[in-house]
Design an enzyme around this catalytic site. Structure first.
Site, PDB file in Angstrom:
ATOM      1  CB  CYS A  55      -0.774   0.011   1.252  1.00  0.00           C
ATOM      2  SG  CYS A  55       0.166  -0.131   3.003  1.00  0.00           S
ATOM      3  CB  ALA A  58       4.318  -0.544   2.444  1.00  0.00           C
ATOM      4  NE  ARG A  89      12.118  -0.936   1.777  1.00  0.00           N
ATOM      5  CZ  ARG A  89      12.785  -1.368   0.687  1.00  0.00           C
ATOM      6  NH1 ARG A  89      11.646  -2.642  -0.192  1.00  0.00           N
ATOM      7  NH2 ARG A  89      12.876  -0.443  -0.492  1.00  0.00           N
ATOM      8  CG  HIS A 187       7.837   4.946  -4.294  1.00  0.00           C
ATOM      9  ND1 HIS A 187       7.114   4.601  -5.166  1.00  0.00           N
ATOM     10  CD2 HIS A 187       7.693   3.931  -3.266  1.00  0.00           C
ATOM     11  CE1 HIS A 187       7.583   2.832  -4.517  1.00  0.00           C
ATOM     12  NE2 HIS A 187       8.035   2.664  -3.110  1.00  0.00           N
TER      13      HIS A 187
END
Lengths: 539, 463
Positions: A55, A58, A89, A187
């Site tokens: 999503c 994230a 991550r 992003h």
């Protein structure tokens, strides 16, 4: 083994009609005779299809913001979102002042039912106060999660009040999980605010060293960025900031003084790259530090950009030295990997980047794709003007920047810029498909059903993807390589990274464990004795 | 390591730093995987589903399948009914499970999607089943989510179809590993008692490597068994937080007598489990189990000097931590810091399923151990406790390794999730066998440290 439209159609025929119609547009068989093949990408996920996508939260907090080590990242939401993006991550970070490195911490407002009912703004403000009292970070980010947008918590107001109270930068990100159709929206949301609030907030007017550059869209997974920086520093570059692997608020603030921005992951950071060019006149160069040849090409392109004979000489010197070290080692791995085939399905950039590294090992990537890339990542940036925003993506804010009146400086005269653009990918990315061979398959938003079908059809020797696929594929007796987490190995970037990758891939082929899948009683004759009936013509 | 954590403890009310819990849906997903040929479905935006699948995959190192409604902003505003209906249609057409078990997220819960109505209006193929549970992430923890999905199984499936109850027991094992479920089933088989275990993830998330991928592996409680739970004489719920609610629901719905006991970790809780079975089904304890118990006590006696008086910090999910604390006390150890992230009430609405602080507090008091106990706590606070009063051993999930490294404490991995070691999910920690394994783990951790720290002249061959 080859795939054609007919075979593809058979696979898709298992789908309900609407699904079939939709998925057909997301799958391309590369045809070298066509100038350009259009793929559909960045559209909503089909419910129930078993996608690999995540999503916007994230994409924003997990990918772009999280690696900034001197910043406390607060997740405003119930506990899950913060918890799952905590240390999962592998964006490594080291700090000379460990009391200002928050990378192994998870901060969440842990919203409860009462916060949903009465609003969570007060709790968030309390959390910021507590963070300031205990941690004193250089900045704070607040990331929204699904329910925050619905209940109408005003994160902007809380952030502003906190800034006034504590005198540090507090940024809020409306990256609710339902925004857009994938991580990609996150992003974009992260890029906007970093550009608006952080980059350029520093005092520097000139770079503190020669050939000053930023590395954009590099998250230091498994130490990738450290290996890239090692090479660049050895050549003589000054790396001002990395966005955002092992990155910091303090470094990012002065990213505006660079002479060149390198873009590793186009998808996640192209927004900032473009805006830096508009605002400060700094061009960006598409680089790829995955694979030996790609690394060499990238270094040479950088040298061409700066056009300094001394830098060019140093570049070749370092390349020669590194090659002398890695080439003999790669040779031994090549012997084992040669002729094998791979699938390469990763987030939004590695699906392309790793194809070259596989090729260096003598391996062909027969299927590749992205979870959440856009058409420009597949087809190249030429296609940008033709991309229409659909209803699901329209509400991701576009940030428009103007040239900075004081600081804008054309780093390269326009004429030379045009010259350079003919030689190197300056402010340009050609996309993944151009590098793929005829007959190879490109799949956008690959799902579980298609994974199984394509594996049956193309029988790859290795499947490079993520954790959700890994054990599915391995159960079929096929090695699976995680190209998000590197299976807890790395670095895979740069010269040393290529060797590490080759070693890991080779190991996955030659491990004796694969030999034990079939039990001995399954492939040896069950009975000892004679066959009497009808078997023997002489009796 | 964790250099930003100060020794000085300040009261915090703004949220959690380094949680000792996660959110409901992952527990519901895990529970749903314990149904044979079931596909868990996450009704929310797809990020949750991916996160939950990833996390379970990392713990079990096995495929974890689930689908999502993949909400967009539009569905978040106007409701996710269409998304769920499309998903149901697609899932049965493409993946063909027997059951879809739908859970919710904070998104669909905040919107207020009415799942029973949506499911009723969906196209469900003949003979296929869709069940659901509401699992709002802003209540309780993953344990609450597990509990809610098990309750959902009862709501949709359990049926009292017989006049008289069968001589069989329902076992709700709680949020434990498939290795534990296998061990509990073995005990029941050895006892000769007919049972239905639900959910049962053995054979699903610990499936063998055969070279062939099965989307729906052999394991899981079958639909027939789930329906038949309404005909059992007794339900034994192992762990009140994870299993109690469903057992009570089964009583309300099908008049099956509930018995809520501890997760059978350690000698006392295992004894209690066996005694409960013995009393309810008037069977003798078979020599095989008696022998195992004797072996366990033998080991405890042989090695008590490794453990006695050692201070321990333990954290994790309440059912596991309660039972493990009891075991530590049976070994003469001192669990001085005991913490769970799950709130005291477990988060279930209108039902108190346990009282962690009281239960553990009582145990410590009886043993004369002065310790700190907290529900709804976090690892930041646990770390601060340890800085203020150091321990000889830390027990908890993988996230504990950061504290263990920072404070240089021997560390035993127990509970969920364990992301940095393998094998753990295949082998039990429950029953006498599991207790032996725990003893070995604790012994190894303490003695490896003693070996590491010993001066050459103090280095011992025999310990």
């Amino acid at each position: 083994m080859a795939i054609n439209e007919k075979v593809l159609d058979e696979i898709l025929s298992q789908y309900p009609t609407k699904v079939k119609k939709n998925r057909k547009k997301h799958i391309i068989i590369k045809d070298p005779n066509q100038a350009r093949q259009e793929i559909e990408a960045n559209t909503r996920t089909i419910p129930g299809i078993i996608t690999n996508r995540g999503c916007a939260y994230a994409g924003c907090k997990g990918v772009v913001l999280g690696p900034l080590k001197d910043v406390v990242h607060i997740t405003h939401g119930p506990i899950g979102c913060g918890y799952y993006s905590w240390l999962t991550r592998r964006n490594k970070a080291a700090s000379s002042d460990p009391t200002k490195n928050f990378i192994s911490y998870c901060f969440s407002t842990d919203m409860q039912e009462s916060d949903i009912v009465f609003g969570g703004e007060k709790k968030l403000a309390r959390m910021i106060d507590e963070v300031m009292e205990i941690f004193k970070p250089n900045a704070i980010t607040i990331s929204a999660t699904c329910p925050v947008g619905l209940i109408g918590d005003d994160l902007g107001a809380v952030a502003k009040a906190a800034e006034q109270k504590h005198g540090i930068t507090v940024m809020h990100f409306n990256c609710e999980g339902y925004k857009g159709v994938s991580q990609s929206a996150g992003h974009h949301i992260a890029n906007n605010t970093l550009m608006e609030r952080v980059i350029g907030a520093g005092e520097l007017e000139a770079a503190p060293g020669r050939y000053p550059i930023n590395i954009l869209g590099e998250y230091n997974i498994g130490g990738d960025s450290w290996e890239i920086e090692r090479i660049l520093r050895e050549i003589g570059y000054t790396v001002l900031s990395v966005m955002t692997g092992d990155g910091s608020y303090e470094e990012l603030k002065n990213a505006h003084v660079a002479e060149l921005n390198l873009v590793q992951c186009h998808r996640s950071i192209n927004y900032i790259a473009e805006m830096l060019e508009t605002k400060y006149g700094t061009p960006w160069l598409k680089v790829n530090f995955i694979g030996i040849q790609s690394t060499i090409d990238s270094l040479r392109n950088m040298a061409i950009y700066f056009g300094d004979p001394e830098l060019t000489r140093r570049t070749e010197e370092v390349i020669a030295k590194e090659l002398a070290e890695v080439e003999p080692v790669m040779e031994q791995y090549k012997k084992i990997c040669q002729g094998k085939t791979a699938f390469c399905f990763v987030g939004g950039s590695r699906g392309h980047h790793y194809q070259g590294l596989f090729a260096e090992l003598g391996m062909e990537t027969v299927l590749a794709g992205y979870e959440f890339a856009h058409r420009d990542d597949y087809e190249g940036r030429d296609v940008l003007p033709q991309i229409k925003l659909d209803a699901d993506n329209k509400n991701i804010p576009e940030l428009h920047v103007e040239p900075d009146q004081r600081r804008f400086k054309l780093k390269v005269p326009r004429e030379r810029m045009e010259e350079l653009k003919k030689k190197i990918p300056l402010s340009y990315y050609a996309g993944m498909m151009v590098d793929m061979k005829g007959g190879h398959v490109v799949v956008d938003d690959l799902n579980h059903y298609e994974t199984e079908q394509f594996i049956k059809l193309l029988k790859p020797d290795i499947f490079a993807s993520g954790i959700k696929d890994k054990y599915v594929v391995q159960k079929m007796g096929i090695p699976a390589k995680q190209l998000h987490s590197y299976d807890y190995s790395g670095p895979y970037a740069g010269f040393k990274g290529a060797v590490k990758f080759a070693e890991d891939i080779t190991m996955s082929f030659i491990s004796p464990t694969w030999n034990f899948i079939t039990p001995p009683w399954k492939n040896q004759p069950i009975l000892e004795g004679e066959i009497v009936e009808g078997g023997c013509s002489t009796c | 390591m964790l250099d930003c954590t100060p020794k000085e403890i300040k009261e915090r009310t703004g949220g959690v730093i380094n949680p000792a819990k996660t959110c409901q849906p992952i527990g519901a997903m895990y529970a749903a995987l314990g149904i044979h040929r079931c596909l868990p479905h996450s009704h929310g935006s797809q990020g949750c589903c991916s996160y939950h699948r990833m996390h379970l995959s990392r713990h079990f190192r096995d495929p974890i399948m689930a689908s999502s409604s993949s909400f967009t902003e539009g569905s978040s505003v106007f409701g996710g009914g269409a998304n769920l209906k499309t998903a149901i249609k697609n899932v049965f057409a493409i993946y063909n499970p027997d059951v879809m078990a739908v859970h919710t997220t904070c998104l669909s819960e905040t919107i207020g999607d009415d799942l029973p109505t949506i499911i009723k209006g969906a196209e469900i193929p003949e003979g296929k089943v869709v069940i659901h549970a509401n699992t709002p992430s802003y209540q309780g923890s993953h344990i609450t989510g597990f509990s809610n999905m098990v309750k959902g199984m009862v709501n949709y499936l359990s049926t009292a179809s017989l006049e008289t109850k069968k001589e069989q027991v329902n076992i709700i094992p709680g949020f434990v590993n498939p290795g534990d479920m296998r061990e509990i089933k073995r005990i029941l088989k050895v006892m000769g008692i007919k049972f239905i275990m639900f959910p049962d993830t053995s054979g699903v998330v610990d499936s063998p490597m055969t070279g062939k991928y099965e989307m729906f592996p052999k394991g899981g409680t079958t639909l027939a068994e789930l329906r038949d739970t309404g005909n059992s004489k007794v339900t034994i719920a192992l762990g009140s937080y994870a299993s109690g609610d469903a057992a009570y629901q089964l009583e309300r719905k099908c008049q099956v007598q509930p018995l809520i006991i501890k997760t059978p970790i350690g000698i006392k809780a295992s004894d209690e489990f066996l005694m409960a079975l013995m009393n309810k089904f008037t069977v003798d304890i078979p020599p095989e189990l008696a022998e195992e118990r004797g072996q366990l006590v033998d080991i405890m006696t042989d090695t008590h000097f490794h453990f006695h008086g050692k201070k321990v910090a333990i954290f994790g999910d309440p059912d596991i931590v309660i039972a493990m604390t009891e075991f530590l006390l049976s070994l003469g150890m001192k669990p001085i810091h005991v913490l769970t992230g799950t709130p005291a009430t477990g988060g279930a609405i209108g039902h108190t399923v346990g009282n962690f602080e009281q239960e553990v507090g009582e145990m410590l008091k009886q043993a004369g151990v002065a310790g700190r106990v907290k529900a709804a706590g976090d690892l930041f606070e646990l770390h601060q406790w340890i800085k203020n009063e150091p321990v000889d051993l830390l027990i908890g999930n993988t996230y504990g390794k950061y504290i263990a490294k920072a404070e240089d404490i021997p560390f035993v991995r127990l509970g969920f999730p364990i992301l940095d070691r393998s094998v753990h999910s295949y082998l039990p920690v429950v029953g006498y066998k599991g207790a032996m394994r725990l003893l070995e783990m604790i012994s190894n951790a303490l003695l490896d440290r003693a070996d590491r720290d010993a001066k050459d002249q103090d280095f011992e061959l025999v310990m």
